[in-house]
Enzyme design. Structure first.
Site, short mmCIF file in Angstrom:
data_model
loop_
_atom_site.label_atom_id
_atom_site.label_comp_id
_atom_site.label_asym_id
_atom_site.label_seq_id
_atom_site.Cartn_x
_atom_site.Cartn_y
_atom_site.Cartn_z
N ASP A 67 0.82 -1.22 0.00
CA ASP A 67 0.00 0.00 0.00
C ASP A 67 0.85 1.26 0.00
O ASP A 67 2.07 1.21 0.17
CB ASP A 67 -0.95 -0.01 1.22
N ASN A 136 -7.45 -2.83 14.32
CA ASN A 136 -8.82 -3.20 13.97
C ASN A 136 -8.87 -4.41 13.02
O ASN A 136 -9.89 -4.68 12.41
CB ASN A 136 -9.54 -2.00 13.34
N HIS A 138 -7.08 -4.76 10.24
CA HIS A 138 -6.84 -4.49 8.82
C HIS A 138 -5.52 -5.11 8.35
O HIS A 138 -4.58 -5.25 9.13
CB HIS A 138 -6.95 -3.01 8.46
N GLU A 143 -9.58 -1.89 5.34
CA GLU A 143 -10.25 -1.59 6.60
C GLU A 143 -11.48 -2.48 6.79
O GLU A 143 -12.01 -3.01 5.82
CB GLU A 143 -10.69 -0.12 6.59
C1 GLP Z 1 -0.52 0.47 8.58
C2 GLP Z 1 -0.13 -0.37 7.35
C3 GLP Z 1 -0.31 -1.84 7.60
C4 GLP Z 1 0.31 -2.21 8.94
C5 GLP Z 1 -0.42 -1.48 10.05
C6 GLP Z 1 0.11 -1.81 11.42
O1 GLP Z 1 -1.82 0.88 8.60
N1 GLP Z 1 -0.87 0.00 6.18
O2 GLP Z 1 0.29 -2.57 6.54
O3 GLP Z 1 0.23 -3.59 9.13
O4 GLP Z 1 -0.25 -0.10 9.83
O5 GLP Z 1 1.20 -1.01 11.73
P1 GLP Z 1 2.23 -1.25 12.88
O6 GLP Z 1 3.08 -2.37 12.44
O7 GLP Z 1 3.00 0.03 12.98
O8 GLP Z 1 1.44 -1.55 14.09
#
Ligand code: GLP
Length: 241
Positions: A67, A136, A138, A143
């Site tokens: 993404d 959440n 995702h 989402e």
């Molecule tokens: C973002 C990314 C995800 C990632 C998520 C969790 O929203 N788009 O790919 O898994 O955050 O992030 P973190 O690893 O910082 O908790």
């Protein structure tokens, strides 16, 4: 689903790096799906160490990132393009031509998304997809929703995600409200999936992913249907399992 509980973040990261290395050893010209966020940072550090020790060669590897924020230029330190260069690509011998990240500055988002899907297909599909998970549930930026998104698409980010990700920005107003993300379908087509989670704030999402019903309200729950998923969690993220 294969679930591995690691003692802590460091142990999780080392195990993840070894799985990625195995994939590259097995198929030097493999296609890796890569993730951003704080979770994979030490996995990438470990891959850099192993590269510097001569254990792996990235020259034939192709990568597709999950993404990118919509509207952030590549040179913005919060863009995922910048993140990937700073945390991995600048330190290994991957070929620039083989790196793929959605273009968040596109003036034709429909075309950008369609072309991203075509590029993944043309590369032969993703061999190993690395995933983090949002609080959440995702994955990528898919989402919670009332349906599973099949393909790469433009996403409206949830309030919770904007709040969670605001820790990387000067203020919450600076967090983009949209992103381009591979769809759930694009992720599920990967031959193997490796999901990482660390910390107590991920415990509910991990519980729902592994033990809950398969529902687009918890996008990662669909992974229960994938034939080759490995989840590596530290003890805190595994605390509800
Ligand atoms: C973002 C990314 C995800 C990632 C998520 C969790 O929203 N788009 O790919 O898994 O955050 O992030 P973190 O690893 O910082 O908790």
């Amino acid at each position: 689903m294969r679930i591995i509980v690691a003692n802590d973040y460091e142990a999780m990261s080392k195990k993840a790096a070894h799985i990625i290395v195995s994939q590259i050893v097995l198929k030097p010209n493999c296609v890796l799906g890569l993730a951003t966020g704080s979770t994979p940072i030490d996995t990438y550090k470990e891959l850099i160490n192993l590269y510097k020790m001569g254990v792996i060669d990235f020259s034939d590897v192709t990568s597709f990132n999950l993404d990118e924020y919509f509207g952030l230029p590549k040179n913005n330190p919060q863009s995922y393009d910048y993140f990937m260069k700073a945390n991995l690509f600048n330190h290994i011998n991957i070929d620039d031509e083989k790196i793929n990240i959605p273009n968040g500055m596109t003036d034709n988002v429909v075309r950008e998304c369609a072309e991203y899907e075509k590029k993944i297909e043309a590369a032969g599909g993703i061999d190993l997809q690395l995933l983090g998970i949002g609080r959440n549930g995702h994955i990528g930026f898919n989402e919670p929703s009332d349906h599973f998104e099949p393909k790469t698409h433009l996403v409206q980010l949830d309030e919770d995600t904007i709040k969670a990700n605001s820790r990387f920005f000067d203020s919450i107003e600076d967090v983009p409200t949209k992103a381009i993300s591979m769809g759930i379908g694009s992720i599920m087509k990967a031959k193997k999936i490796l999901l990482l989670a660390s910390g107590a704030e991920k415990a509910d999402a991990i519980y729902d992913t592994v033990k809950g019903p398969i529902t687009p309200k918890v996008p990662a729950s669909i992974l229960q249907l994938h034939p080759d998923v490995t989840i590596i969690v530290d003890k805190e993220a595994a605390s509800r399992l």
